[in-house]
Scaffold this motif. Structure first.
Motif, PDB file in Angstrom:
ATOM      1  N   THR A 123      10.146   5.185  11.486  1.00  0.00           N
ATOM      2  CA  THR A 123      11.314   4.921  12.333  1.00  0.00           C
ATOM      3  C   THR A 123      11.383   3.453  12.709  1.00  0.00           C
ATOM      4  O   THR A 123      10.437   2.685  12.517  1.00  0.00           O
ATOM      5  N   LEU A 124      12.512   3.051  13.291  1.00  0.00           N
ATOM      6  CA  LEU A 124      12.726   1.625  13.552  1.00  0.00           C
ATOM      7  C   LEU A 124      11.801   1.069  14.638  1.00  0.00           C
ATOM      8  O   LEU A 124      11.589  -0.146  14.713  1.00  0.00           O
ATOM      9  N   VAL A 125      11.232   1.923  15.489  1.00  0.00           N
ATOM     10  CA  VAL A 125      10.315   1.415  16.518  1.00  0.00           C
ATOM     11  C   VAL A 125       9.058   0.834  15.883  1.00  0.00           C
ATOM     12  O   VAL A 125       8.586  -0.241  16.248  1.00  0.00           O
ATOM     13  N   PHE A 126       8.518   1.533  14.876  1.00  0.00           N
ATOM     14  CA  PHE A 126       7.275   1.107  14.232  1.00  0.00           C
ATOM     15  C   PHE A 126       7.541   0.362  12.928  1.00  0.00           C
ATOM     16  O   PHE A 126       6.848  -0.597  12.604  1.00  0.00           O
ATOM     17  N   ASP A 127       8.495   0.826  12.152  1.00  0.00           N
ATOM     18  CA  ASP A 127       8.945   0.179  10.908  1.00  0.00           C
ATOM     19  C   ASP A 127       7.778  -0.155   9.993  1.00  0.00           C
ATOM     20  O   ASP A 127       7.487  -1.313   9.698  1.00  0.00           O
ATOM     21  N   LEU A 128       7.122   0.903   9.519  1.00  0.00           N
ATOM     22  CA  LEU A 128       5.944   0.751   8.678  1.00  0.00           C
ATOM     23  C   LEU A 128       6.226  -0.084   7.435  1.00  0.00           C
ATOM     24  O   LEU A 128       5.360  -0.832   6.959  1.00  0.00           O
ATOM     25  N   GLY A 129       7.436   0.007   6.923  1.00  0.00           N
ATOM     26  CA  GLY A 129       7.766  -0.692   5.696  1.00  0.00           C
ATOM     27  C   GLY A 129       7.701  -2.202   5.797  1.00  0.00           C
ATOM     28  O   GLY A 129       7.508  -2.879   4.778  1.00  0.00           O
ATOM     29  N   ARG A 130       7.825  -2.765   6.997  1.00  0.00           N
ATOM     30  CA  ARG A 130       7.774  -4.224   7.129  1.00  0.00           C
ATOM     31  C   ARG A 130       6.393  -4.774   6.808  1.00  0.00           C
ATOM     32  O   ARG A 130       6.238  -5.971   6.554  1.00  0.00           O
ATOM     33  N   PHE A 131       5.386  -3.906   6.793  1.00  0.00           N
ATOM     34  CA  PHE A 131       4.032  -4.321   6.440  1.00  0.00           C
ATOM     35  C   PHE A 131       3.715  -4.043   4.972  1.00  0.00           C
ATOM     36  O   PHE A 131       2.579  -4.257   4.535  1.00  0.00           O
ATOM     37  N   GLY A 132       4.692  -3.563   4.239  1.00  0.00           N
ATOM     38  CA  GLY A 132       4.461  -3.240   2.837  1.00  0.00           C
ATOM     39  C   GLY A 132       3.781  -1.903   2.630  1.00  0.00           C
ATOM     40  O   GLY A 132       3.298  -1.609   1.536  1.00  0.00           O
ATOM     41  N   ILE A 133       3.731  -1.065   3.679  1.00  0.00           N
ATOM     42  CA  ILE A 133       3.102   0.260   3.593  1.00  0.00           C
ATOM     43  C   ILE A 133       4.199   1.312   3.474  1.00  0.00           C
ATOM     44  O   ILE A 133       5.181   1.284   4.231  1.00  0.00           O
ATOM     45  N   GLN A 134       4.039   2.224   2.560  1.00  0.00           N
ATOM     46  CA  GLN A 134       5.082   3.203   2.282  1.00  0.00           C
ATOM     47  C   GLN A 134       4.461   4.530   1.854  1.00  0.00           C
ATOM     48  O   GLN A 134       3.435   4.555   1.171  1.00  0.00           O
ATOM     49  N   PHE A 135       5.081   5.638   2.272  1.00  0.00           N
ATOM     50  CA  PHE A 135       4.679   6.960   1.809  1.00  0.00           C
ATOM     51  C   PHE A 135       5.520   7.318   0.589  1.00  0.00           C
ATOM     52  O   PHE A 135       6.741   7.127   0.579  1.00  0.00           O
ATOM     53  N   VAL A 136       4.850   7.831  -0.428  1.00  0.00           N
ATOM     54  CA  VAL A 136       5.525   8.154  -1.679  1.00  0.00           C
ATOM     55  C   VAL A 136       5.374   9.638  -1.977  1.00  0.00           C
ATOM     56  O   VAL A 136       4.495  10.318  -1.444  1.00  0.00           O
ATOM     57  N   ALA A 137       6.244  10.141  -2.872  1.00  0.00           N
ATOM     58  CA  ALA A 137       6.285  11.575  -3.147  1.00  0.00           C
ATOM     59  C   ALA A 137       5.242  12.025  -4.157  1.00  0.00           C
ATOM     60  O   ALA A 137       4.842  13.191  -4.162  1.00  0.00           O
ATOM     61  N   SER A 138       4.794  11.137  -5.020  1.00  0.00           N
ATOM     62  CA  SER A 138       3.883  11.533  -6.087  1.00  0.00           C
ATOM     63  C   SER A 138       2.569  10.764  -5.989  1.00  0.00           C
ATOM     64  O   SER A 138       2.572   9.551  -5.770  1.00  0.00           O
TER      65      SER A 138
ATOM     66  N   LEU B 212       0.853  -1.188   0.000  1.00  0.00           N
ATOM     67  CA  LEU B 212       0.000   0.000   0.000  1.00  0.00           C
ATOM     68  C   LEU B 212       0.886   1.234   0.000  1.00  0.00           C
ATOM     69  O   LEU B 212       1.645   1.466   0.947  1.00  0.00           O
ATOM     70  N   LYS B 213       0.806   2.005  -1.058  1.00  0.00           N
ATOM     71  CA  LYS B 213       1.589   3.233  -1.188  1.00  0.00           C
ATOM     72  C   LYS B 213       0.665   4.425  -0.973  1.00  0.00           C
ATOM     73  O   LYS B 213      -0.385   4.529  -1.613  1.00  0.00           O
ATOM     74  N   LEU B 214       1.054   5.333  -0.088  1.00  0.00           N
ATOM     75  CA  LEU B 214       0.201   6.451   0.288  1.00  0.00           C
ATOM     76  C   LEU B 214       0.887   7.782   0.028  1.00  0.00           C
ATOM     77  O   LEU B 214       2.084   7.940   0.273  1.00  0.00           O
ATOM     78  N   ARG B 215       0.102   8.728  -0.461  1.00  0.00           N
ATOM     79  CA  ARG B 215       0.559  10.126  -0.559  1.00  0.00           C
ATOM     80  C   ARG B 215      -0.068  10.881   0.601  1.00  0.00           C
ATOM     81  O   ARG B 215      -1.296  10.938   0.730  1.00  0.00           O
ATOM     82  N   GLN B 216       0.772  11.456   1.460  1.00  0.00           N
ATOM     83  CA  GLN B 216       0.274  12.191   2.610  1.00  0.00           C
ATOM     84  C   GLN B 216       0.127  13.662   2.253  1.00  0.00           C
ATOM     85  O   GLN B 216       1.024  14.270   1.672  1.00  0.00           O
ATOM     86  N   VAL B 217      -1.034  14.253   2.579  1.00  0.00           N
ATOM     87  CA  VAL B 217      -1.294  15.664   2.310  1.00  0.00           C
ATOM     88  C   VAL B 217      -1.559  16.379   3.627  1.00  0.00           C
ATOM     89  O   VAL B 217      -2.520  16.058   4.335  1.00  0.00           O
ATOM     90  N   SER B 218      -0.699  17.323   3.960  1.00  0.00           N
ATOM     91  CA  SER B 218      -0.906  18.166   5.134  1.00  0.00           C
ATOM     92  C   SER B 218      -1.725  19.373   4.700  1.00  0.00           C
ATOM     93  O   SER B 218      -1.209  20.316   4.117  1.00  0.00           O
TER      94      SER B 218
ATOM     95  N   ASP C 134       3.178  12.467  13.900  1.00  0.00           N
ATOM     96  CA  ASP C 134       2.868  11.115  14.355  1.00  0.00           C
ATOM     97  C   ASP C 134       2.666  10.156  13.194  1.00  0.00           C
ATOM     98  O   ASP C 134       2.722   8.942  13.366  1.00  0.00           O
ATOM     99  N   THR C 135       2.413  10.676  12.001  1.00  0.00           N
ATOM    100  CA  THR C 135       2.374   9.839  10.810  1.00  0.00           C
ATOM    101  C   THR C 135       3.784   9.549  10.311  1.00  0.00           C
ATOM    102  O   THR C 135       4.137   8.409  10.014  1.00  0.00           O
ATOM    103  N   ASN C 136       4.611  10.586  10.277  1.00  0.00           N
ATOM    104  CA  ASN C 136       5.975  10.422   9.785  1.00  0.00           C
ATOM    105  C   ASN C 136       6.807   9.490  10.657  1.00  0.00           C
ATOM    106  O   ASN C 136       7.677   8.778  10.156  1.00  0.00           O
ATOM    107  N   VAL C 137       6.542   9.497  11.969  1.00  0.00           N
ATOM    108  CA  VAL C 137       7.353   8.695  12.879  1.00  0.00           C
ATOM    109  C   VAL C 137       7.155   7.196  12.657  1.00  0.00           C
ATOM    110  O   VAL C 137       7.951   6.377  13.117  1.00  0.00           O
ATOM    111  N   LEU C 138       6.114   6.835  11.909  1.00  0.00           N
ATOM    112  CA  LEU C 138       5.894   5.419  11.618  1.00  0.00           C
ATOM    113  C   LEU C 138       7.019   4.821  10.777  1.00  0.00           C
ATOM    114  O   LEU C 138       7.150   3.599  10.700  1.00  0.00           O
TER     115      LEU C 138
END
Length: 255
Positions: free
Chosen positions: A149-164, A127-133, A143-147
């Motif tokens: 970091t190594l404590v939460f490691d969002l990428g291990r679930f296949g979830i990633q924030f993308v630029a476009s 799941l690739k997400l574009r975050q809009v503030s 609190d979204t960006n901190v996901l």
């Protein structure tokens, strides 16, 4: 260099094993509120709980109701209630699939459900997400960006924030959507390929939060964009956001 290696060995494995193991949050974290409308019978406090709420999240018109989509989790309502009809449980699991589910009237909170099968098949493992503030104060954004970091490691679930948005499967919105950001949010949404996912994080994105009704905001992205996941809070704890994302993908804990 050897000192850094020794320090890392002493720290051990820093990524928490959620959802297999629940995190331990500090006692001061308020968490999900529980309400008991029956405790209001004969209350002579004159609606002190509703008067104490800065966003009108408490309603007494048809019995006690608490709207998590507007709640700032300040706990002023619980402090003002003389009968203990409102209490905060410390439970970080708060995300829901519908706006109606966020309105508590004494029933258990219906947590977020997985996406429909045809969409879940596409996004469950990636799941690739574009975050809009969209005019946020940067708390929900942090609190979204901190996901990542190594404590939460969002990428291990296949979830990633993308630029476009062209590379995204969905849009995650924070902030009340100021007039200056509405067009940008709409363009981002329509630039994201279908079938896209909509996620509203924080009270501002869900209802406008403390800015609801202001002429320069649009009461959050949920007021004019389709939303698949509502994550309440001001700001939601990172575990609340991660729990909601995993439930959306049918990968959350069930206990």
């Amino acid at each position: 260099m050897i000192q850094h290696i020794i320090a890392r060995l002493r720290q051990g494995h820093r990524t928490l094993a959620y959802p297999k193991v629940l995190p331990q949050l500090p006692d001061r974290y308020p968490g999900r509120p529980d309400i008991d409308p029956s405790a209001c019978a004969g209350c002579d406090a004159g609606g002190a709980c509703a008067a104490a709420c800065p966003t009108g999240a408490i309603s007494l018109e048809t019995g006690l109701a608490l709207d998590l989509g507007r709640c700032l989790f300040c706990t002023d309502c619980a402090a003002a209630c003389p009968r203990g009809a409102i209490r905060f449980t410390g439970d970080f699991r708060l995300a829901a699939s519908s706006r109606e589910a966020l309105v508590l009237r004494g029933q258990p909170l219906e947590l977020a459900r997985p996406l429909p099968p045809e969409r879940l098949r596409l996004f469950k493992r990636s799941l690739k997400l574009r975050q809009v503030s969209a005019g946020g104060c940067n708390a929900c954004e942090a609190d979204t960006n901190v996901l990542g970091t190594l404590v939460f490691d969002l990428g291990r679930f296949g979830i990633q924030f993308v630029a476009s948005p062209r590379h995204a499967d969905g849009v995650l919105v924070t902030g009340p959507v100021t007039q200056n950001m509405r067009l940008g949010l709409e363009k981002t949404w329509f630039a994201t390929p279908e079938p896209r996912v909509g996620i509203a994080v924080g009270a501002c994105a869900i209802s406008g939060g403390p800015y609801a009704g202001h002429a320069e905001t649009n009461d959050g992205g949920a007021s004019f964009l389709p939303v698949d996941l509502y994550v309440p809070g001001c700001a939601p704890h990172p575990w609340t956001i991660l729990d909601g994302l995993l439930r959306l993908l049918g990968r959350g804990e069930t206990g």
